[in-house]
Design a protein around this motif. Structure first.
Motif, PDB file in Angstrom:
ATOM      1  N   GLY A   1       2.036   2.279  -3.358  1.00  0.00           N
ATOM      2  CA  GLY A   1       1.045   2.590  -4.374  1.00  0.00           C
ATOM      3  C   GLY A   1       0.510   4.006  -4.295  1.00  0.00           C
ATOM      4  O   GLY A   1       0.968   4.821  -3.485  1.00  0.00           O
TER       5      GLY A   1
ATOM      6  N   LEU B   1      -4.890   2.982  -3.844  1.00  0.00           N
ATOM      7  CA  LEU B   1      -4.438   1.692  -3.331  1.00  0.00           C
ATOM      8  C   LEU B   1      -4.160   1.777  -1.831  1.00  0.00           C
ATOM      9  O   LEU B   1      -4.494   0.863  -1.073  1.00  0.00           O
ATOM     10  CB  LEU B   1      -3.179   1.230  -4.067  1.00  0.00           C
ATOM     11  CG  LEU B   1      -2.587  -0.105  -3.596  1.00  0.00           C
ATOM     12  CD1 LEU B   1      -3.584  -1.241  -3.801  1.00  0.00           C
ATOM     13  CD2 LEU B   1      -1.277  -0.407  -4.314  1.00  0.00           C
TER      14      LEU B   1
ATOM     15  N   GLY C   1       0.811  -1.213   0.000  1.00  0.00           N
ATOM     16  CA  GLY C   1       0.000   0.000   0.000  1.00  0.00           C
ATOM     17  C   GLY C   1       0.839   1.255   0.000  1.00  0.00           C
ATOM     18  O   GLY C   1       0.560   2.212  -0.733  1.00  0.00           O
TER      19      GLY C   1
END
Length: 230
Positions: A34, A38, A31
């Motif tokens: 991203g 995301l 995460g």
């Protein structure tokens, strides 16, 4: 050499505690690497795993209203985010909502490992090595995720036959590292395979190339080598 260490791909039983933390760590690192969308999705998944996942039964059974409150969103957003998680394979619906009962989901453990592997190196080489351990296939019960799925090999000749052999002998490695490779070319006995990412190609080359080449040579003794690139 001693017997190769392995671990079970299920959140209960042997190695369960380590797997729980490793899954959350892998999701968190993925995460962080991203975009904001995301990051938000991963944060919501981690939150519901920590707060509401039943590790003993390997089930998530929580209503949309409760999820909306937990995530501080409306129920429409809950429906959208749960659909995204199912599309990714990170949550697997085991029983749909019906007659006043909430839907029951399980963790898509294999999909989470596959989807987050590009971020393992951001955590450290020790984590990468640990996550790359062979995985014991889970027992065929209603409380575990079915793993692994045989690769599609129709019409792939030597490569398809090698994949089938790898799936029979090393289903863990095949599903996680080999099934997503595709053939680019074969030149003078050297097979050139394409990986879905640079990390994937590097990891296969560094850790699993000998296994891959042995499987190819078992099918075709004329194979001189295998090159994996992104």
């Amino acid at each position: 050499m001693g017997k190769e260490q392995s671990r079970t791909l299920r959140p209960v039983g042997r190695n369960a505690a380590a797997l729980k933390y490793d899954l959350i760590t892998a999701l968190g690192a993925h995460g962080c690497a991203g975009d904001k969308h995301l990051q938000r999705l991963v944060l919501r998944l981690i939150t519901v795993i920590v707060a509401r996942y039943n590790w003993q039964s390997d089930e998530l059974s929580v209503g949309q209203r409760e999820l909306a409150q937990l995530w501080s969103v409306d129920e429409r957003t809950v429906k959208r985010e749960m659909a995204r998680l199912r599309d990714l394979g990170w949550l697997v619906q085991r029983r749909p909502a019906a007659r006043g009962r909430v839907a029951v989901h399980g963790l898509g453990l294999a999909a989470i490992l596959q989807g987050t592997q590009g971020s393992w190196s951001n955590i450290g080489p020790d984590f990468t090595a640990r996550m790359a351990l062979p995985v014991d296939p889970p027992a065929a019960t209603g409380n575990v995720v079915s793993f692994p799925v045989p690769p599609r090999t129709e019409g792939q000749g030597t490569w398809g036959a090698a994949l089938q052999d790898l799936h029979l002998g090393r289903p863990d490695l095949c599903s996680t590292w080999f099934a997503s490779l595709t053939v680019e070319a074969e030149e003078d006995g050297v097979w050139h395979l394409r990986a879905p990412s640079r990390f994937h190609a590097s990891f296969v080359t560094t850790h699993h190339l000998a296994v891959l080449e042995a499987a190819m040579r078992k099918v075709d003794p004329g194979v001189r080598g295998v090159v994996v690139r992104a």
